[in-house]
Motif scaffolding. Structure first.
Motif, PDB file in Angstrom:
ATOM      1  N   ALA A  96       0.850  -1.195   0.000  1.00 34.35           N
ATOM      2  CA  ALA A  96       0.000   0.000   0.000  1.00 34.35           C
ATOM      3  C   ALA A  96       0.880   1.237   0.000  1.00 34.35           C
ATOM      4  O   ALA A  96       1.767   1.361   0.837  1.00 34.35           O
ATOM      5  CB  ALA A  96      -0.885  -0.011   1.238  1.00 34.35           C
ATOM      6  N   THR A  97       0.664   2.125  -0.966  1.00 37.83           N
ATOM      7  CA  THR A  97       1.457   3.359  -1.041  1.00 37.83           C
ATOM      8  C   THR A  97       0.528   4.556  -0.889  1.00 37.83           C
ATOM      9  O   THR A  97      -0.453   4.700  -1.621  1.00 37.83           O
ATOM     10  CB  THR A  97       2.201   3.452  -2.391  1.00 37.83           C
ATOM     11  N   ARG A  98       0.882   5.394   0.077  1.00 36.75           N
ATOM     12  CA  ARG A  98       0.049   6.550   0.411  1.00 36.75           C
ATOM     13  C   ARG A  98       0.226   7.650  -0.628  1.00 36.75           C
ATOM     14  O   ARG A  98       1.357   7.893  -1.052  1.00 36.75           O
ATOM     15  CB  ARG A  98       0.553   7.021   1.763  1.00 36.75           C
ATOM     16  N   PHE A  99      -0.876   8.299  -1.029  1.00 33.66           N
ATOM     17  CA  PHE A  99      -0.679   9.375  -2.020  1.00 33.66           C
ATOM     18  C   PHE A  99      -1.497  10.632  -1.765  1.00 33.66           C
ATOM     19  O   PHE A  99      -1.273  11.643  -2.409  1.00 33.66           O
ATOM     20  CB  PHE A  99      -0.960   8.862  -3.441  1.00 33.66           C
ATOM     21  N   MET A 100      -2.420  10.592  -0.786  1.00 34.93           N
ATOM     22  CA  MET A 100      -3.241  11.794  -0.599  1.00 34.93           C
ATOM     23  C   MET A 100      -3.863  11.799   0.796  1.00 34.93           C
ATOM     24  O   MET A 100      -4.154  10.742   1.345  1.00 34.93           O
ATOM     25  CB  MET A 100      -4.363  11.801  -1.639  1.00 34.93           C
ATOM     26  N   ASP A 101      -4.070  13.007   1.361  1.00 40.13           N
ATOM     27  CA  ASP A 101      -4.740  13.123   2.665  1.00 40.13           C
ATOM     28  C   ASP A 101      -6.241  12.946   2.513  1.00 40.13           C
ATOM     29  O   ASP A 101      -6.804  13.220   1.442  1.00 40.13           O
ATOM     30  CB  ASP A 101      -4.496  14.512   3.266  1.00 40.13           C
ATOM     31  N   ASN A 102      -6.872  12.514   3.583  1.00 45.06           N
ATOM     32  CA  ASN A 102      -8.329  12.349   3.586  1.00 45.06           C
ATOM     33  C   ASN A 102      -8.876  12.782   4.947  1.00 45.06           C
ATOM     34  O   ASN A 102      -9.038  11.971   5.853  1.00 45.06           O
ATOM     35  CB  ASN A 102      -8.676  10.876   3.302  1.00 45.06           C
ATOM     36  N   PRO A 103      -9.126  14.095   5.112  1.00 43.18           N
ATOM     37  CA  PRO A 103      -9.621  14.564   6.414  1.00 43.18           C
ATOM     38  C   PRO A 103     -11.100  14.251   6.622  1.00 43.18           C
ATOM     39  O   PRO A 103     -11.916  14.491   5.722  1.00 43.18           O
ATOM     40  CB  PRO A 103      -9.387  16.077   6.354  1.00 43.18           C
ATOM     41  N   LEU A 104     -11.433  13.716   7.801  1.00 50.85           N
ATOM     42  CA  LEU A 104     -12.848  13.479   8.144  1.00 50.85           C
ATOM     43  C   LEU A 104     -13.313  14.618   9.053  1.00 50.85           C
ATOM     44  O   LEU A 104     -12.606  14.993   9.989  1.00 50.85           O
ATOM     45  CB  LEU A 104     -13.025  12.161   8.909  1.00 50.85           C
ATOM     46  N   VAL A 105     -14.517  15.135   8.771  1.00 49.47           N
ATOM     47  CA  VAL A 105     -15.030  16.271   9.542  1.00 49.47           C
ATOM     48  C   VAL A 105     -16.439  15.961  10.055  1.00 49.47           C
ATOM     49  O   VAL A 105     -17.099  15.042   9.563  1.00 49.47           O
ATOM     50  CB  VAL A 105     -15.072  17.563   8.671  1.00 49.47           C
ATOM     51  N   VAL A 106     -16.855  16.752  11.056  1.00 42.91           N
ATOM     52  CA  VAL A 106     -18.211  16.592  11.593  1.00 42.91           C
ATOM     53  C   VAL A 106     -19.124  17.573  10.857  1.00 42.91           C
ATOM     54  O   VAL A 106     -18.810  18.761  10.754  1.00 42.91           O
ATOM     55  CB  VAL A 106     -18.248  16.899  13.110  1.00 42.91           C
ATOM     56  N   ILE A 107     -20.248  17.069  10.357  1.00 42.96           N
ATOM     57  CA  ILE A 107     -21.164  17.955   9.617  1.00 42.96           C
ATOM     58  C   ILE A 107     -22.523  18.067  10.309  1.00 42.96           C
ATOM     59  O   ILE A 107     -22.971  17.141  10.988  1.00 42.96           O
ATOM     60  CB  ILE A 107     -21.391  17.486   8.162  1.00 42.96           C
ATOM     61  N   ALA A 108     -23.121  19.247  10.095  1.00 43.24           N
ATOM     62  CA  ALA A 108     -24.431  19.532  10.681  1.00 43.24           C
ATOM     63  C   ALA A 108     -25.206  20.395   9.685  1.00 43.24           C
ATOM     64  O   ALA A 108     -24.607  20.973   8.773  1.00 43.24           O
ATOM     65  CB  ALA A 108     -24.235  20.293  11.990  1.00 43.24           C
ATOM     66  N   PRO A 109     -26.526  20.514   9.864  1.00 43.93           N
ATOM     67  CA  PRO A 109     -27.237  21.487   9.015  1.00 43.93           C
ATOM     68  C   PRO A 109     -26.771  22.895   9.423  1.00 43.93           C
ATOM     69  O   PRO A 109     -26.443  23.107  10.591  1.00 43.93           O
ATOM     70  CB  PRO A 109     -28.713  21.285   9.377  1.00 43.93           C
ATOM     71  N   PRO A 110     -26.731  23.858   8.486  1.00 46.56           N
ATOM     72  CA  PRO A 110     -26.182  25.177   8.824  1.00 46.56           C
ATOM     73  C   PRO A 110     -26.905  25.841  10.006  1.00 46.56           C
ATOM     74  O   PRO A 110     -26.303  26.616  10.751  1.00 46.56           O
ATOM     75  CB  PRO A 110     -26.375  25.981   7.537  1.00 46.56           C
TER      76      PRO A 110
END
Ligand code: PGA
Length: 296
Positions: free
Chosen positions: A159-173
């Motif tokens: 497995a070779t890493r090539f990109m970031d993948n940020p996870l975020v918390v989402i809500a209705p505005p």
């Protein structure tokens, strides 16, 4: 039973084309008796003469015309086969069997589109499913390459890493937490969460993040697609945790808001993965290099 050989067909085809044993022999760099012997070999097997000589001229018999027709078809098929194999050895005309996880599918199709622009001859088969399914396809050797989150240790995978993948918390505005700075993890503990199905890498990463901090989320619903989670969050059914890369449109249109939560984003990464011993075709090798070249 004696069989006809390709060599016999090739020699007879030259004789039939030139209607001359000596010119066929010259073309094939053989002696004339060697050419006659090959033709006689066919005649003995078939029990029919292929040529007849009237005066100084050689003519094909009806059996000779049949054999000529068949040998032209056979040599044409062999030429096709050789051309096809040459294509397989090169990238163009090759085939790429790829599986990607649902969360990386938008990034992956974008890379694929650029790759196809450079290599229009490669035919591509793309499977999009969750992490568990993609790992299963690697294990069963059904694919050349996968694009996915970090793979578990102990498997025979490169497995070779090539990109970031940020996870975020989402809500209705309009959600009260959307206006807050520095939301604590405790604040989240009382919120209902919409989560991906078991087998999803996003779900696994989210669970590990909270378990490492001794917390457990209140999951109100489980859904098997990121799209469904986004819609449910917009509809006010709860909060969600998804890859920022899946949210571009909803954030631009202000249909969803990213909460400012301590410890977030959960930083994950994308990898290009294959079995360690897999003999990658030129198309698969070319695509792997292309993906790694698009690293940022
Ligand atoms: P998934 O992808 O949540 O769609 O399974 C994430 C991953 O590959 O880990």
């Amino acid at each position: 039973m004696r069989r006809l050989t390709l060599r016999q067909f090739r020699v007879f085809e030259a004789v039939a084309r030139h209607l001359s044993f000596s010119r066929a022999a010259a073309e094939l760099h053989l002696s004339q008796p060697a050419v006659s012997m090959q033709v006689r070999g066919i005649e003995n097997i078939l029990g029919l003469p292929l040529t007849e000589q009237l005066g100084k001229k050689i003519y094909l018999t009806e059996a000779g015309r049949e054999v000529l027709h068949a040998s032209r078809q056979i040599t044409a098929r062999l030429d096709d086969l050789q051309a096809n194999l040459a294509q397989l050895r090169g990238m163009e005309g090759g085939r790429l069997n790829l599986a990607v996880t649902t969360t990386v599918s938008a990034v992956a199709t974008d890379i694929l589109a650029r790759f196809r622009g450079q290599h229009p001859g490669v035919s591509i088969h793309l499977d999009v499913s969750n992490r568990e399914s993609v790992l299963g396809q690697l294990a069963a050797n059904r694919i050349d390459l996968a694009i996915m989150g970090q793979v578990p240790g102990g498997l025979d995978l490169e497995a070779t890493r090539f990109m970031d993948n940020p996870l975020v918390v989402i809500a209705p505005p309009g959600h009260p937490l959307a206006r807050r700075k520095k939301v604590s993890l405790r604040d989240l503990a009382s919120e209902p969460f919409l989560v991906r199905e078991a087998g999803s890498g996003t779900r696994g990463a989210m669970e590990r993040f909270f378990a490492d901090r001794g917390l457990e989320l209140r999951t109100s619903m489980e859904m098997s697609s990121n799209e469904a989670i986004k819609q449910a969050v917009q509809a006010g059914l709860g909060l969600g945790i998804l890859s920022l890369q899946t949210l571009e449109l909803e954030l631009a249109l202000k249909r969803l808001a990213v909460l400012d939560v301590e410890g977030f984003p959960i930083m994950r990464h994308w990898y290009v993965v294959h079995r360690i011993d897999k003999r990658l075709s030129p198309a698969a090798q070319g695509f792997k290099e292309f993906v790694l070249g698009s690293a940022h």
